[in-house]
Enzyme design. Structure first.
Site, PDB file in Angstrom:
ATOM      1  N   GLU A  99       0.829  -1.195   0.000  1.00 32.16           N
ATOM      2  CA  GLU A  99       0.000   0.000   0.000  1.00 32.16           C
ATOM      3  C   GLU A  99       0.866   1.248   0.000  1.00 32.16           C
ATOM      4  OE1 GLU A  99      -2.217  -0.806   3.524  1.00 32.16           O
ATOM      5  OE2 GLU A  99      -3.515  -2.234   2.502  1.00 32.16           O
ATOM      6  N   CYS A 113       3.369   8.532   0.621  1.00 34.44           N
ATOM      7  CA  CYS A 113       4.003   7.663   1.598  1.00 34.44           C
ATOM      8  C   CYS A 113       4.250   6.309   0.925  1.00 34.44           C
ATOM      9  CB  CYS A 113       2.997   7.552   2.730  1.00 34.44           C
ATOM     10  SG  CYS A 113       3.601   6.769   4.171  1.00 34.44           S
ATOM     11  N   CYS A 120       7.057  -6.128   7.889  1.00 38.02           N
ATOM     12  CA  CYS A 120       8.239  -5.517   8.518  1.00 38.02           C
ATOM     13  C   CYS A 120       8.769  -6.462   9.590  1.00 38.02           C
ATOM     14  CB  CYS A 120       7.877  -4.177   9.154  1.00 38.02           C
ATOM     15  SG  CYS A 120       9.309  -3.325   9.855  1.00 38.02           S
ATOM     16  N   CYS A 127       2.534  -1.148  16.195  1.00 33.79           N
ATOM     17  CA  CYS A 127       2.395  -0.935  14.749  1.00 33.79           C
ATOM     18  C   CYS A 127       1.735  -2.131  14.089  1.00 33.79           C
ATOM     19  CB  CYS A 127       3.790  -0.692  14.160  1.00 33.79           C
ATOM     20  SG  CYS A 127       3.794  -0.638  12.359  1.00 33.79           S
ATOM     21  N   CYS A 342      -0.925   6.308   9.839  1.00 32.19           N
ATOM     22  CA  CYS A 342       0.362   5.736  10.229  1.00 32.19           C
ATOM     23  C   CYS A 342       0.176   4.447  10.999  1.00 32.19           C
ATOM     24  CB  CYS A 342       1.071   6.676  11.193  1.00 32.19           C
ATOM     25  SG  CYS A 342       1.913   7.976  10.398  1.00 32.19           S
TER      26      CYS A 342
HETATM   27  N1  SAH Z   1       9.586   1.707   9.536  1.00 31.09           N
HETATM   28  C1  SAH Z   1       9.774   3.095   9.472  1.00 31.09           C
HETATM   29  C2  SAH Z   1       8.794   3.790   8.571  1.00 31.09           C
HETATM   30  C3  SAH Z   1       7.384   3.282   8.584  1.00 31.09           C
HETATM   31  S1  SAH Z   1       6.497   3.430  10.095  1.00 31.09           S
HETATM   32  C4  SAH Z   1       9.743   3.703  10.845  1.00 31.09           C
HETATM   33  O1  SAH Z   1       9.380   3.026  11.794  1.00 31.09           O
HETATM   34  O2  SAH Z   1      10.105   4.857  10.961  1.00 31.09           O
HETATM   35  C5  SAH Z   1       5.938   5.120   9.977  1.00 31.09           C
HETATM   36  C6  SAH Z   1       5.624   5.800  11.304  1.00 31.09           C
HETATM   37  O3  SAH Z   1       4.386   5.320  11.837  1.00 31.09           O
HETATM   38  C7  SAH Z   1       6.654   5.577  12.380  1.00 31.09           C
HETATM   39  O4  SAH Z   1       7.054   6.811  12.912  1.00 31.09           O
HETATM   40  C8  SAH Z   1       5.920   4.773  13.440  1.00 31.09           C
HETATM   41  O5  SAH Z   1       6.425   5.071  14.714  1.00 31.09           O
HETATM   42  C9  SAH Z   1       4.497   5.227  13.235  1.00 31.09           C
HETATM   43  N2  SAH Z   1       3.476   4.293  13.691  1.00 31.09           N
HETATM   44  C10 SAH Z   1       3.519   2.946  13.648  1.00 31.09           C
HETATM   45  N3  SAH Z   1       2.360   2.439  14.136  1.00 31.09           N
HETATM   46  C11 SAH Z   1       1.581   3.467  14.491  1.00 31.09           C
HETATM   47  C12 SAH Z   1       0.252   3.582  15.031  1.00 31.09           C
HETATM   48  N4  SAH Z   1      -0.495   2.515  15.259  1.00 31.09           N
HETATM   49  N5  SAH Z   1      -0.228   4.820  15.259  1.00 31.09           N
HETATM   50  C13 SAH Z   1       0.502   5.929  14.958  1.00 31.09           C
HETATM   51  N6  SAH Z   1       1.737   5.882  14.437  1.00 31.09           N
HETATM   52  C14 SAH Z   1       2.279   4.667  14.196  1.00 31.09           C
HETATM   53 FE1  SF4 Z   2       8.334  -1.585  11.068  1.00 28.84          FE
HETATM   54 FE2  SF4 Z   2       6.132  -0.478  12.028  1.00 28.84          FE
HETATM   55 FE3  SF4 Z   2       8.353  -0.491  13.492  1.00 28.84          FE
HETATM   56 FE4  SF4 Z   2       8.195   1.093  11.293  1.00 28.84          FE
HETATM   57  S1  SF4 Z   2       6.977   1.266  13.170  1.00 28.84           S
HETATM   58  S2  SF4 Z   2       9.910  -0.254  11.929  1.00 28.84           S
HETATM   59  S3  SF4 Z   2       6.936  -0.237   9.979  1.00 28.84           S
HETATM   60  S4  SF4 Z   2       7.201  -2.307  12.847  1.00 28.84           S
END
Ligand code: SAH
Ligand code: SF4
Length: 351
Positions: A99, A113, A120, A127, A342
């Protein structure tokens, strides 16, 4: 966990500019032909060699006969949120789903994005993508294709202004393919985004942050999400390998061009990392850095123990950062109704 290999299919969009030149050279074609083909593929997003009108007939025939395909990403579905956010669902050649999200900005602009992996491996507890585990890395072409295909479906008069590697996956875990994708995305003859308009977000893979600084001076976003190691160890296993001090040191070393800021993302989890003391510790950690803090109230998904903090708590947390002179914004949750916010990306079993 077994990681499936990348699909073996031959696709022109997997090749760098030099790779295309080498291929065409081996067929006796001049270098400028490869550059023409490169622009058709990435600047104009053409997916049918018959439409590449300035290529010779013999070259077009050669491409067909050698069974080269163009891209292996199919845009399967676009879902639009009531707030204008669009979630693009792509199907890959091996059947995997990824996505990408287009977030509307003022003035008809969008931030895109991108996903860098299917799932991951980092296992961050809050997440959704993390709960899926890693199926496989994306190839460079699969990342570039998200950009090229997204431009097709934009409303008239709008354009994508900024690319963020913030979708599914940890981009620095898929380092070589991400850097290869930047080679095309940031090339004026390719997708044409300057490094200034690209941001890589990472959970904190320290050696790769150092490497990225040496090869591609893009903007950096760090998913910090805690103000001390005790909490970060619990919610982000990567912290046991490189703790907050090691991460902040890497960030301080990052060769940031003048007048640019680092972004720190801080997902606010009710009762876990959202106290006033957390905010004060965060100030201490980031003092002296050209930092912008992006507070993200946690977006819920089913089956977790976390809570979204109350608005009042979010404001109080932000206030402490602002009062100490830091730049801190609260990210307006977008696309929540279509699971495009996010941390919500990833195919649902019922989807
Ligand atoms: N893996 C990379 C980029 C993808 S995650 C990283 O972790 O930076 C993108 C962002 O979404 C990250 O800053 C993560 O902390 C945030 N994120 C993950 N799960 C989330 C959630 N359930 N609610 C809000 N932000 C979330
Ligand atoms: Fe992976 Fe989600 Fe952690 Fe980003 S926030 S590193 S996508 S598990």
């Amino acid at each position: 966990m077994s990681i499936r290999p990348n699909p073996p299919e031959r696709s022109l969009t997997e090749l760098s500019r030099q790779g295309l030149r080498d291929l065409l050279l081996s067929w006796g074609e001049p270098r400028y032909r490869a550059d023409q083909l490169y622009r058709w593929l990435f600047q104009r997003g053409v997916r049918d060699v018959e439409q590449m009108t300035d290529l010779s007939k013999s070259l077009r025939r050669h491409l067909r006969e050698n069974e080269y395909t163009i891209g292996r990403v199919t845009l399967e579905k676009v879902r639009e949120s009531i707030d204008g956010t669009r979630k693009l669902q792509f199907r890959l050649a091996d059947g995997a789903a990824i996505e990408s999200v287009l977030i509307p900005m003022p003035g008809g602009l969008f931030t895109q994005c991108l996903s860098s992996q299917v799932g991951c491996a980092m296992d961050c507890q809050f997440c959704y993508t993390g709960t899926l585990g890693l199926s496989r890395h994306l190839t460079s072409g699969e990342m570039i294709d998200q950009v090229v295909r997204a431009a097709d479906g934009l409303p008239p008069g709008s354009r994508i202004d900024h690319i963020v590697y913030m979708g599914m996956g940890e981009p620095l875990h898929n380092f070589d393919a991400v850097v290869a994708s930047l080679g095309v995305i940031c090339d004026p003859d390719g997708c044409g985004y300057s490094h200034k308009r690209v941001t890589i977000s990472t959970s904190g893979l320290v050696p790769q942050i150092d490497k990225l600084g040496r090869v591609a001076p893009v903007n950096l976003a760090i998913s910090l999400n805690a103000s001390n190691d005790e909490v970060r160890n619990q919610i982000m296993p990567v912290n046991k390998r490189w703790n907050i001090d090691a991460l902040i040191e890497a960030v301080r070393r990052y060769p940031l061009p003048p007048r640019r800021k680092l972004t720190f993302e801080y997902v606010l989890l009710g009762g876990v990392n959202d106290t006033d003391d957390d905010a004060r510790r965060l100030v201490k950690l980031l003092v002296g850095l050209p930092a912008r803090i992006n507070i993200i109230p946690w977006n819920p998904f089913e089956g977790t123990r976390f809570l979204r903090p109350a608005d009042e708590r979010v404001r109080s947390f932000q206030r402490i950062l602002l009062d100490r002179g830091l730049t801190a914004t609260v990210r307006v949750t977008k696309g929540l109704d279509i699971d495009a916010a996010c941390g919500q990306l990833g195919e649902r079993p019922s989807a």
